[in-house]
Design an enzyme around this catalytic site. Structure first.
Site, PDB file in Angstrom:
ATOM      1  N   CYS A   1       1.068  -1.249   0.067  1.00 24.68           N
ATOM      2  CA  CYS A   1       0.082  -0.131   0.203  1.00 24.68           C
ATOM      3  C   CYS A   1       0.839   1.192   0.100  1.00 24.68           C
ATOM      4  CB  CYS A   1      -1.119  -0.163   1.273  1.00 24.68           C
ATOM      5  SG  CYS A   1      -1.905  -1.562   1.614  1.00 24.68           S
TER       6      CYS A   1
ATOM      7  N   LYS B   1       5.999  -4.013  -3.053  1.00 22.46           N
ATOM      8  CA  LYS B   1       7.798  -3.885  -2.943  1.00 22.46           C
ATOM      9  C   LYS B   1       8.143  -4.095  -1.508  1.00 22.46           C
ATOM     10  CE  LYS B   1      11.600  -2.593  -4.733  1.00 22.46           C
ATOM     11  NZ  LYS B   1      12.528  -3.447  -5.496  1.00 22.46           N
TER      12      LYS B   1
ATOM     13  N   GLU C   1      17.713 -17.346  -6.925  1.00 20.66           N
ATOM     14  CA  GLU C   1      17.353 -15.860  -7.407  1.00 20.66           C
ATOM     15  C   GLU C   1      16.611 -15.892  -8.758  1.00 20.66           C
ATOM     16  OE1 GLU C   1      16.478 -11.926  -7.675  1.00 20.66           O
ATOM     17  OE2 GLU C   1      16.470 -13.376  -6.119  1.00 20.66           O
TER      18      GLU C   1
ATOM     19  N   GLU D   1       8.243 -14.488 -10.376  1.00 16.07           N
ATOM     20  CA  GLU D   1       7.521 -13.354 -10.029  1.00 16.07           C
ATOM     21  C   GLU D   1       7.101 -12.448 -11.044  1.00 16.07           C
ATOM     22  OE1 GLU D   1      10.115 -11.421  -6.319  1.00 16.07           O
ATOM     23  OE2 GLU D   1      11.215 -11.588  -8.093  1.00 16.07           O
TER      24      GLU D   1
ATOM     25  N   ARG E   1       5.321   0.291  -4.678  1.00 16.72           N
ATOM     26  CA  ARG E   1       4.907  -0.672  -3.614  1.00 16.72           C
ATOM     27  C   ARG E   1       4.114  -1.829  -4.070  1.00 16.72           C
ATOM     28  NH1 ARG E   1       6.627   2.342   1.030  1.00 16.72           N
ATOM     29  NH2 ARG E   1       5.119   1.170   2.392  1.00 16.72           N
TER      30      ARG E   1
ATOM     31  N   HIS F   1      18.269 -36.419  -7.030  1.00 10.67           N
ATOM     32  CA  HIS F   1      17.700 -36.713  -5.768  1.00 10.67           C
ATOM     33  C   HIS F   1      16.213 -36.172  -5.923  1.00 10.67           C
ATOM     34  CE1 HIS F   1      20.991 -37.988  -3.505  1.00 10.67           C
ATOM     35  NE2 HIS F   1      21.696 -36.930  -3.926  1.00 10.67           N
TER      36      HIS F   1
ATOM     37  N   GLY G   1      -1.302  -1.452   6.490  1.00  8.58           N
ATOM     38  CA  GLY G   1      -1.168  -2.376   7.568  1.00  8.58           C
ATOM     39  C   GLY G   1      -2.528  -3.455   7.894  1.00  8.58           C
TER      40      GLY G   1
ATOM     41  N   TRP H   1      -3.274  -2.634  -1.284  1.00  7.45           N
ATOM     42  CA  TRP H   1      -3.044  -3.902  -1.619  1.00  7.45           C
ATOM     43  C   TRP H   1      -3.694  -4.766  -0.726  1.00  7.45           C
ATOM     44  CZ3 TRP H   1      -0.633  -8.632   0.160  1.00  7.45           C
ATOM     45  CH2 TRP H   1      -0.127  -9.464  -0.664  1.00  7.45           C
TER      46      TRP H   1
END
Length: 607
Positions: A2, A602, A479, A486, A27, A502, A99, A74
């Site tokens: 947010c 973000k 990564e 992503e 963000r 494995h 939050g 968000w």
């Protein structure tokens, strides 16, 4: 998560709020809205989806006023929709909130029992009703907010305006960041300094539990006990000009190509090229006497920690543990006397990392943070800070922040090795020189952009992609897989190459590309054997190596990317760039939202 911006001034505020929200897009969000006061009444506009939807709405339904709040949301509680978008308001109060209010269900039931009617599915709406409830008990806005804050549980940042009060805005923070900006006859609040960059360069960061009264003439900060306090006002170097895309199609592309410069900036702050040695700032930490370093971080930053583990243990002979921050404190790990806890975060606001930091402080550890934002919460709560000089990173998927984190960690590993006496001056100088050459070598890697774009044509058709590597390159495989997931939404996994037999080998067929990061050196022969095993099962290998490695195994691969030959010490930094580019070009071909991938944010400031 947010984004908040609030402005109290003398000019029409709606255009400024929209501009501020644009700077907070990085963000992540799924809806947006603003609220202003017009002739004393609250007027708001909200829209689901991207900011242009809100901007288009304001074209046909403008709002007036010189005081207002804005928000990019968000979803945490309540699905993405216009109804659930912020600001939330009634006829007396409008609120934007970052939050989670953890006890919102209990508060909602209590308020409903008193006759309050709720319109949304969100936790935020309880703040609106709670403040209104106290106002109706003849409290002032300041008293109503102070009383409301004492009833709220969770991590949050708030900005609030009140009907009839063109001269007042109130902000508050607990566990989620909020900055106050000082202007000339105007005042501002924002989720970070970047939101306020074109408006002011004078910033005050609220501390945990603070709330603030804003008028056009200034700010009065109160602590969690409602005592008036003074918080330092600082000059910030951020500017709105720093966040333009320039010639690039996406922020992520721009930030990938900024890496030679920002790695160089970061190196120049840590390495003396004349002496060939690392010169850390005075950390007041005895690096020679640490029994164990505990590294904790989330997402991409945790992979930087995994690379650092190889460096610390191989070069400095320093025992290291690496933990995912979101899990670390739940296993209640015993911490050694005299231990050092190292926390890595681009934003410095990641709540899981911050809570892990607080756990280690309670356990008596010395806390060192590695952040890109020196005024951030993690930095402020640390005993010592090392800063990356990546500049603002707007793309949600981390690129230049990661490589600058690796750069600083490499410098710290060398300084630790020197302090522990595990390398001599000549070896330190050689490794420092290898580091100083990274910006140039990184620019060479970026010259392969067109070739990697061509390779991505094959990758975009895949349902699954595997990434393999060994040693300090293994975290780069992790990564690379994360980046592809992503932003392209293709399933990908990274594995230590020796683990292929494995389990992962069962996935290999002609439809599964396998990206192998394998510079020449002691581990290359084993990696080459893995390439042969993959090819024998029909897998299409994308081999990233140097000229020597490609000469040995390149004929087995469907595609090759040649990187410069470098000291193995710095290979993880350079081999990051091609996996970033591969993910980027694949995502562009698939038409996904590269800079703001779905469901991602973000700065993760809620657990």
């Amino acid at each position: 998560m947010c984004g908040i911006i609030g402005i109290i001034g003398t000019a029409p505020v709606a255009p400024l709020l929209i501009d501020g929200l644009k700077r907070l897009e990085y963000r992540g969000y799924d809806s947006a809205g603003i609220a202003t006061l017009q002739n004393g009444a609250i007027d708001r506009r909200r829209a689901e989806g991207k900011l242009f939807n809100l901007a288009n709405l304001l074209e046909t339904q403008p709002v007036e006023g010189t005081i207002g709040i804005g928000h990019t949301r968000w979803a945490t509680h309540g699905r993405p929709s216009e109804t659930n978008a912020h600001p939330h308001a009634n006829e007396r109060v409008a609120v934007v909130h970052n939050g989670i209010i953890e006890n919102f269900k209990e508060l909602r039931a209590e308020l409903e029992a008193e006759g309050h009617a709720f319109e949304t599915e969100t936790d935020t709406e309880v703040v609106v009703h709670l403040v209104r409830d106290f106002l109706e008990k003849q409290m002032s806005p300041q008293e109503a907010v102070a009383a409301s804050l004492k009833r709220l549980e969770g991590a949050f940042a708030l900005a609030i305006i009140f009907a009839g009060r063109h001269d007042l805005m109130i902000g508050a923070r607990r566990g989620s960041p909020l900055a106050v900006g000082y202007g000339d006859g105007e005042m501002y609040v924002g989720s970070d300094a970047l939101a306020l960059a074109p408006l002011t360069d004078r910033i005050c960061y609220l501390e945990e539990g603070d709330w603030v009264e804003l008028t056009r003439d200034g700010a009065q900060v109160h602590d969690a006990q409602d005592h008036q306090v003074t918080r330092e006002v600082k000059q910030t170097a951020l500017s709105g000009a720093m966040i333009g895309k320039g010639e690039y199609r996406h922020f992520m592309q721009k930030e990938i190509f900024e890496q030679p410069a920002v790695i160089g900036d970061t190196l120049h702050s840590f390495v003396d090229p004349l002496s060939g040695s690392v010169q850390l700032p005075d950390l007041h930490i005895d690096l020679s006497a640490i029994p164990r370093i505990t590294i904790s971080a989330c997402g991409t930053a945790s992979f930087a920690g995994l690379v650092a583990k190889y460096w610390f243990e191989q070069i400095a002979r320093q025992p290291v543990e690496v933990d995912i921050a979101s899990e670390f404190r739940y296993r209640e790990a015993p911490m050694p006397d005299g231990g050092l806890s190292l926390f890595i975060s681009q934003s410095g606001e990641t709540i899981d990392t911050l809570e892990a930091l607080r756990y280690t402080k309670r356990c008596g550890q010395t806390v060192l943070s590695l952040v890109n934002v020196p005024e951030s919460a993690i930095a402020r709560e640390s005993d010592a800070v090392l800063q990356t000089l990546a500049g603002p990173e707007i793309g949600v998927a981390s690129t230049k922040a990661f490589t600058t984190q690796l750069t600083v960690l490499a410098c710290l590993a060398l300084a630790t090795a020197r302090a522990r006496g595990t390398i001599d001056a000549a070896r330190e100088a050689a490794l420092s020189q290898a580091l100083l050459e990274v910006p140039t070598r990184a620019a060479e890697v970026l010259n392969h952009d067109s070739a990697i774009r061509a390779i991505s044509v094959d990758v975009m058709e895949a349902r699954d992609v595997l990434y393999l590597a060994r040693g300090a390159l293994y975290p780069i495989a992790l990564e690379g897989a994360l980046k592809l997931k992503e932003i392209s939404y293709i399933h990908a996994e990274g594995y230590a190459a020796g683990e292929m037999k494995h389990g992962p080998i069962a996935l290999i067929d002609e439809d599964v590309p396998i990206v192998v990061c394998a510079p020449s050196g002691p581990l290359f022969e084993k990696s080459a054997a893995n390439v042969q095993e993959v090819v024998a099962r029909g897998g299409k290998v994308i081999l990233i190596s140097d000229a020597e490695g490609l000469a040995q195994a390149g004929d087995q691969a469907a595609h090759v990317v040649e990187l410069p030959a470098v000291d193995p010490f710095v290979a993880p930094i350079l081999y990051t760039l091609p996996v970033q580019l591969l993910a980027y070009h694949t995502a562009v071909l698939k038409g996904t939202d590269v800079d703001q991938p779905r469901n991602l944010a973000k700065a993760v400031t809620v657990e």
